[in-house]
Motif scaffolding. Structure first.
Motif, mmCIF file in Angstrom:
data_model
loop_
_atom_site.group_PDB
_atom_site.id
_atom_site.type_symbol
_atom_site.label_atom_id
_atom_site.label_comp_id
_atom_site.label_asym_id
_atom_site.label_seq_id
_atom_site.Cartn_x
_atom_site.Cartn_y
_atom_site.Cartn_z
ATOM 1 N N LYS B 32 0.833 -1.190 0.000
ATOM 2 C CA LYS B 32 0.000 0.000 0.000
ATOM 3 C C LYS B 32 0.874 1.248 0.000
ATOM 4 N N ARG B 33 1.886 1.182 0.839
ATOM 5 C CA ARG B 33 2.807 2.302 0.932
ATOM 6 C C ARG B 33 3.516 2.519 -0.406
ATOM 7 N N PHE B 34 3.863 1.410 -1.006
ATOM 8 C CA PHE B 34 4.544 1.484 -2.300
ATOM 9 C C PHE B 34 3.677 2.207 -3.317
ATOM 10 N N LYS B 35 2.443 1.799 -3.317
ATOM 11 C CA LYS B 35 1.490 2.421 -4.247
ATOM 12 C C LYS B 35 1.357 3.914 -3.947
ATOM 13 N N GLN B 36 1.329 4.193 -2.675
ATOM 14 C CA GLN B 36 1.178 5.583 -2.264
ATOM 15 C C GLN B 36 2.366 6.425 -2.727
ATOM 16 N N LEU B 37 3.536 5.825 -2.595
ATOM 17 C CA LEU B 37 4.732 6.555 -3.002
ATOM 18 C C LEU B 37 4.804 6.713 -4.507
ATOM 19 N N SER B 38 4.415 5.656 -5.190
ATOM 20 C CA SER B 38 4.597 5.678 -6.639
ATOM 21 C C SER B 38 3.379 6.262 -7.345
ATOM 22 N N HIS B 39 2.465 6.751 -6.583
ATOM 23 C CA HIS B 39 1.221 7.266 -7.153
ATOM 24 C C HIS B 39 0.565 6.249 -8.051
ATOM 25 N N ASN B 40 0.449 5.067 -7.500
ATOM 26 C CA ASN B 40 -0.249 3.968 -8.157
ATOM 27 C C ASN B 40 0.395 3.478 -9.444
ATOM 28 N N GLU B 41 1.699 3.724 -9.559
ATOM 29 C CA GLU B 41 2.367 3.123 -10.709
ATOM 30 C C GLU B 41 3.006 1.816 -10.275
ATOM 31 N N GLU B 42 3.556 1.116 -11.239
ATOM 32 C CA GLU B 42 4.156 -0.169 -10.930
ATOM 33 C C GLU B 42 5.600 -0.036 -10.440
ATOM 34 N N THR B 43 6.194 1.074 -10.741
ATOM 35 C CA THR B 43 7.601 1.234 -10.387
ATOM 36 C C THR B 43 7.814 2.536 -9.632
ATOM 37 N N LEU B 44 8.920 2.523 -8.896
ATOM 38 C CA LEU B 44 9.314 3.713 -8.138
ATOM 39 C C LEU B 44 10.559 4.302 -8.772
ATOM 40 N N ARG B 45 10.578 5.599 -8.885
ATOM 41 C CA ARG B 45 11.792 6.257 -9.360
ATOM 42 C C ARG B 45 12.338 7.140 -8.248
ATOM 43 N N ARG B 46 13.522 7.693 -8.533
ATOM 44 C CA ARG B 46 14.185 8.460 -7.481
ATOM 45 C C ARG B 46 13.367 9.677 -7.048
ATOM 46 N N ASP B 47 12.721 10.277 -8.012
ATOM 47 C CA ASP B 47 12.006 11.497 -7.644
ATOM 48 C C ASP B 47 10.797 11.201 -6.752
ATOM 49 N N HIS B 48 10.342 9.952 -6.813
ATOM 50 C CA HIS B 48 9.275 9.579 -5.884
ATOM 51 C C HIS B 48 9.769 9.652 -4.446
ATOM 52 N N PHE B 49 10.975 9.180 -4.285
ATOM 53 C CA PHE B 49 11.551 9.201 -2.936
ATOM 54 C C PHE B 49 11.769 10.628 -2.461
ATOM 55 N N SER B 50 12.221 11.440 -3.376
ATOM 56 C CA SER B 50 12.514 12.808 -2.970
ATOM 57 C C SER B 50 11.257 13.532 -2.532
#
Lengths: 881, 216
Positions: B32-50
């Protein structure tokens, strides 16, 4: 052994002298029937007041005769017939005098105990102190036939305990404490309640079952007794656990529990005390609820009180810049006030002072001057350690009293059994629950130690003495049982704790200080964990801690810290500030080290001396050698002068030196002045004086060596050439030096020629911290090489002399190994390797000298080999400076 | 219970649970957190973390974020950096911070310890040559101190230097003057942090319930 006996004798004399009315009685003002001294009954009218006891019987005390006729009142006694030149005014000073004497006696006991490390490594100090108390108590008993001194609750709770607890709070490792706070609270609250209830009920059950014969104790009284015996005692725990270095989590659990359970104990004790007074029939649900409410009020009120006082201290220290001298005093006074205020409001005083210490430590350390902080730290330790000593000695003394001893085998043995068993059950059960929630579970072995570490101490005894005899018929039985429990836990469990810890292979605390890399890593770590919690969206300890830190930075520091201090503690900076301090220290130390390197080279001159006069003098004190010089001064006249100006001078330059003999003598004079002082210092150091305390001296040595280094550099650069110039330069300085008037024995130095100079370097060596007489033979071989500047020898010399312990220090070590390491450590300072920053975290290990030694060795060994560059490059550095 | 069943129903959760040791609930929360960070995408990029606000004031965030994109932390002997990570990688990196289980043999403990230290080591060893050089170490310390303004740079340098010297002295012991200590190897790193109980420190509590709404 002989010294011990002398001490004992001295003690007994002191005792006899001081044997008088009970100081405790007086301060407490208790209704204890005044002891009927057979020798004073006739003369003393006031019973609770000071009486003239003891003077007649002491005999050996020189003032026995003056005490006779009750003239002791000093002023305004009977009509005087003549002007008295001196009067005997014992009454005038008796109370503070006795207090001071008892403090002295207790501390002397500690000296005796600490004199022998073989004993203290087996038996903990607290146990030994209690045993000493037995002896002292026996002496008093033997003289008075009654126990005139004993630990009264007032003295204990109002004067002795706060000192120990304030130190505990102030030195509390906050992070560790708060991250384990949950577990500590569970143990402290539920564990203590469990202990009290189970012990009380079980004893009552056994009573009903007829195991103790005929006793007049009801259920409530049993519960009251259970509540006073339930609490683990902070003083005893600190004393025992300080000597077994268990891992920090385990320590904080036991220690924290012992501190925090006071709130529970006080409440339980008060509640049951009230219940006993009320009587069984009066107790209903309302009263019980009141009791529970009072628990929360007492515990949280006390903590809050401490918190408020902690903030107050922090606030106050913002404005103490102009009164730095008494700055540390505020901490103690306000700390004590927090204790007294809580006591006044019948809140938990211990909790109050603990939290006061915990709250203020950070801010006062930032606000106050470094020196004040150091003073606070040290004074805390002095007070805490001192009163801890007194507490244990008096615990022992109090036992030697016929009045309190009532023996009831069933009651006493069952109490011992129950507190032991229920403690184990309680700890294991609570840990079992806790481990379901803890991130890092408490291991089985740690649980064993925790259960075994349930030491009872003076708090329980103090509470037992406070019992009201009119309501509790068997008060004396309870007191004696409490005493036995205390002795059993402190002495028996204390002694067996260490072997048990070793046997169970309990994870120990790290002995050494953290290395620098570990410190940095710790910091990285904190941020890493916070970041991961942030990323994963979990709210855990780290998250909370981070949030608290933000809050603190935003509000509390702004309010409580000096603006200047605030600036100095940006987030990470708090740790690095210390590192910087150490850096600064290391900078100074590096200077000293260079100085000491210089001394190594100087020693070649003294080696030369050895060659001349034979090695047999190497062990002799410098003052003897001074005599030698005079004898041999004629010889030296014939001889070529040794390079005495600059110790680093090449041999070639020696020839040039000849022309400048006259100037040399001035120089020698200057050198000699060192010798005189050094000799003294050296001799003092034999009797364990600090060799290297004089800051000016160090400074002087440093300056001098820097100067000569510079000169030698010049001469090295310019080849053989300008000795004249150099010496002139020297001469000027010498004259300056002389005008300072630091020449103890001028005449001698004038006539004694260059050997004298060698002495001076010998003297230098003596205070030059490290080289020892034993190292001479080795040096002689270096001398054979004669390349004074030859860098190849440097490392060897280093290693030789670092390995060796200077003779006087070695001796000191035998005598009292407590002093020796620190002294040696201090003495060694200059020998630390070139880049001292590396050493920084090790250096300031203020707590244990052992750890310092341990940590120091690898680095020192390494230093012999590692780059610290051989002399020549160094000198270039110097010049560039 | 319902949560558990629905979690187990998710495809791949069993696999992930086996691989990372997380429970289904934890995986679900993290997902859930992953989705929240990635704005419901399948992957996370660096700017998501920032974009994580709480992370903004973390001085070493850059390195921590990099750690998520480092192949070495995926348990697969890979090397180099990736540009975006899927949920599995996210979970694997997170699993480095899982608390150790209650009962471990000495050997397991040692393994856990090694693994955690390896993560830490990789974080410092940015160029992946198996050693933490002085440069790299300085960089870390500098970042740690980056919040203290101008003062930071110089202090950081000296602290890093001092620490490095200390390391050299501990791990090499005996060195010739002309020898050069080129950096901390992993073996040295293990040795250095010997007394550092990483297995009991480097872990955070992964709750079974969802708290991500509380922290932005």
């Amino acid at each position: 052994m002989a010294s011990t006996w002398r001490f004992a004798l001295f003690l007994s004399v002191l005792l006899l002298v001081s044997r008088g009315p009970s100081l405790a009685n007086e301060e407490a003002g208790t209704t204890e029937p005044s002891s009927g001294h057979e020798d004073t009954s006739s003369s003393s009218p006031a019973s609770g007041h000071d009486t003239e006891s003891g003077h007649d019987t002491t005999g050996d005390a020189g003032h026995g005769d003056t005490g006779h006729g009750d003239t002791g009142d000093g002023h305004g006694g009977g009509p005087i017939t003549t002007l008295p030149i001196v009067t005997w005014r014992w009454h005038h000073v008796s109370t503070p005098y006795l207090v001071a004497l008892w403090i002295l006696v207790s501390w002397l006991c500690k000296i005796i105990i600490e004199a022998n490390h073989h004993v203290t490594s087996v038996i903990p100090e607290s146990a030994l102190l209690i045993c000493f108390g037995f002896i002292l108590g026996g002496m008093i008993w033997g003289a008075d036939k009654v126990q005139t001194f004993k630990l009264t609750p007032t003295v204990f709770f109002l004067y002795l305990l706060p000192q120990v607890i304030l130190d505990a709070g102030y030195a509390m490792p906050n992070k560790l404490f708060f991250s384990n706070l949950g577990a500590i609270l569970i143990y402290a609250i539920i564990g203590t309640c469990w202990n009290a209830a189970s012990v009380g009920l079980s004893l009552w059950g056994c009573h009903k079952g007829g195991a103790m014969g005929d006793l007049d104790i009801g259920l409530l009284q049993y519960l009251l007794f259970g509540s006073l015996i339930a609490a683990v005692d902070p003083v005893a725990v600190i004393a025992v656990f300080e000597q077994v270095h268990v891992n920090e989590v385990l320590f904080i659990m036991v220690f924290g529990e012992s501190l925090l359970n006071d709130g529970v104990t006080v409440v339980l004790f008060n509640v049951f005390d009230a219940f006993v007074s009320l009587g069984g029939s009066q107790i209903d649900a309302v009263e019980i609820i009141k009791g529970i409410v009072s628990f929360f009020v007492v515990a949280f009120g006390g903590s809050l009180m401490g918190f408020v006082f902690g903030l107050l201290i922090s606030l106050l220290t913002r404005w103490t810049k102009n009164i730095q001298i008494i700055e540390p005093g505020f901490v103690f006074i306000l700390g004590y006030l927090s204790y007294l205020t809580a006591e006044m409001l019948s809140l938990s005083a211990i909790l109050s002072i603990v939290f006061c210490g915990i709250c203020c430590q950070k801010y006062i350390n930032a606000n106050m001057d470094e020196r004040s902080v150091e003073t606070v730290r040290y004074t805390m330790k002095v007070l805490a350690n001192g009163s801890e000593t007194i507490i244990f000695v008096f615990l022992g003394i109090s036992a030697i009293d016929k009045e309190i001893w009532v023996w009831n085998t069933g009651f006493i043995l069952l109490t011992l059994l129950f507190i032991f068993v229920y403690r184990i059950i309680g700890v294991f059960f609570l840990t079992w629950i806790l481990n379901k929630f803890r991130l890092v579970p408490v291991g089985f072995i740690d649980q064993v130690i925790m259960s075994y570490g349930g030491l009872r101490g003076a708090v329980a005894y103090g509470l037992a003495v406070m019992l009201d005899e009119s309501k509790i018929k068997e008060k004396n039985l309870m007191i004696s049982t409490t005493l036995i429990v205390v002795y059993f836990t402190v002495i028996l469990q204390g002694i067996t704790m260490k072997p048990l810890v070793t046997w169970l292979k309990v994870k120990r605390a790290k002995v050494s200080e953290l290395t620098l890399i570990e410190k940095v890593q710790n910091k990285v770590f904190d941020h890493l964990l916070i970041a991961i919690e942030d990323i994963s969206g979990q709210i855990g300890h780290n998250y909370m801690r981070d949030k608290w830190k933000h809050f603190e930075d935003k509000w509390m520091t702004g309010l409580l810290m000096k603006p200047s201090a605030r600036k100095n503690r940006d987030h990470v900076f708090s740790v690095f500030h210390q590192l910087n301090l150490k850096d600064a220290m290391s900078y100074v130390a590096e200077g000293e080290r260079r100085g000491s390197l210089e001394f190594v080279r100087n020693e070649r001159a003294s080696v030369d001396f050895k060659k001349k006069f034979g090695d047999e003098f190497s062990e002799v004190m410098p003052d003897i050698m001074a005599d030698m010089t005079e004898d041999h001064s004629s010889v030296s006249d014939v001889r070529d002068p040794v390079p005495s100006v600059s110790l680093d001078m090449h041999e070639q330059t020696m020839k040039g030196m000849r022309e400048t003999e006259g100037i040399n003598s001035h120089h020698l004079l200057q050198q000699h002045l060192y010798k005189g002082r050094k000799q003294h210092r050296h001799r003092y150091s034999r009797s364990h004086f600090n060799v290297n305390e004089d800051e000016n001296e160090v400074q002087e040595i440093f300056q001098r060596t820097m100067r000569s280094r510079l000169e030698s550099f010049k001469s090295a650069k310019m080849g053989v050439a300008p000795p004249k110039k150099i010496t002139k330069h020297k001469q000027k300085e010498q004259q300056q030096k002389m005008s300072n008037g630091k020449t103890p024995d001028k005449g001698k130095s004038y006539q004694s020629g260059d050997e004298d100079f060698e002495f001076s370097s010998e003297g230098d060596r003596a205070s030059g911290y490290n080289a020892s007489g034993d190292s001479f033979p080795m040096r002689v071989t270096y001398r054979a090489g004669a390349g004074i500047e030859n860098p190849a020898f440097m490392p060897d010399i280093d290693s030789m002399s670092t390995v060796q312990i200077p003779p006087w220090l070695a001796e000191a070590e035998h005598d009292s190994s407590t002093v020796a390491p620190s002294q040696r450590a201090q003495v060694r300072l200059p020998w630390t390797p070139s880049n001292l920053r590396r050493l920084a975290p090790l250096r300031t290990s203020s707590r244990s000298t052992d750890s310092f030694m341990l940590a120091d060795t690898p680095v020192r060994q390494q230093m012999d080999n590692l780059p610290p560059p051989p002399p020549p490059p160094y000198e270039e550095d110097d010049v560039q400076m | 219970m319902g949560a558990l069943q629905s979690a187990a129903g998710q495809p791949g959760y069993v696999d992930l649970a086996e691989k990372t040791g997380f429970s289904f609930e934890q995986i679900q929360v993290l997902h859930k957190r992953f989705k929240q960070l990635s704005h419901n995408e399948e992957t996370l990029r660096r700017d998501h973390f920032s974009g994580i606000p709480d992370l903004a004031c973390n001085p070493i965030r850059a390195q921590i974020i990099e750690a998520f994109f480092d192949r070495r932390n995926y348990h697969q002997n890979g090397e180099g950096m990736v540009q975006e990570i899927g949920f599995e990688e996210f979970l694997v990196v997170m699993s480095h911070f899982r608390p150790p289980s209650l009962h471990m043999t000495e050997e397991q403990r040692e393994n856990v310890r090694r693994e955690k230290l390896r993560f830490l080591f990789n974080m410092h060893d940015t160029d992946n040559d198996g050693t933490i050089t002085l440069e790299e170490y300085r960089h870390v310390v500098e970042e740690l101190l980056s919040r203290s303004g101008a003062l930071g740079k110089e202090t950081a340098k000296s602290i890093a230097d001092a620490a490095m010297l200390e390391v050299a002295s501990i791990s090499m012991g005996h060195m010739e003057p002309d020898e050069f200590y080129e950096g901390i190897t992993f073996e040295h790193f293990l040795k250095l942090l010997n007394g550092f109980e990483i297995e009991s420190k480097m872990n955070i509590r992964f709750l079974n319930m969802d708290t991500s709404t509380l922290c932005k």
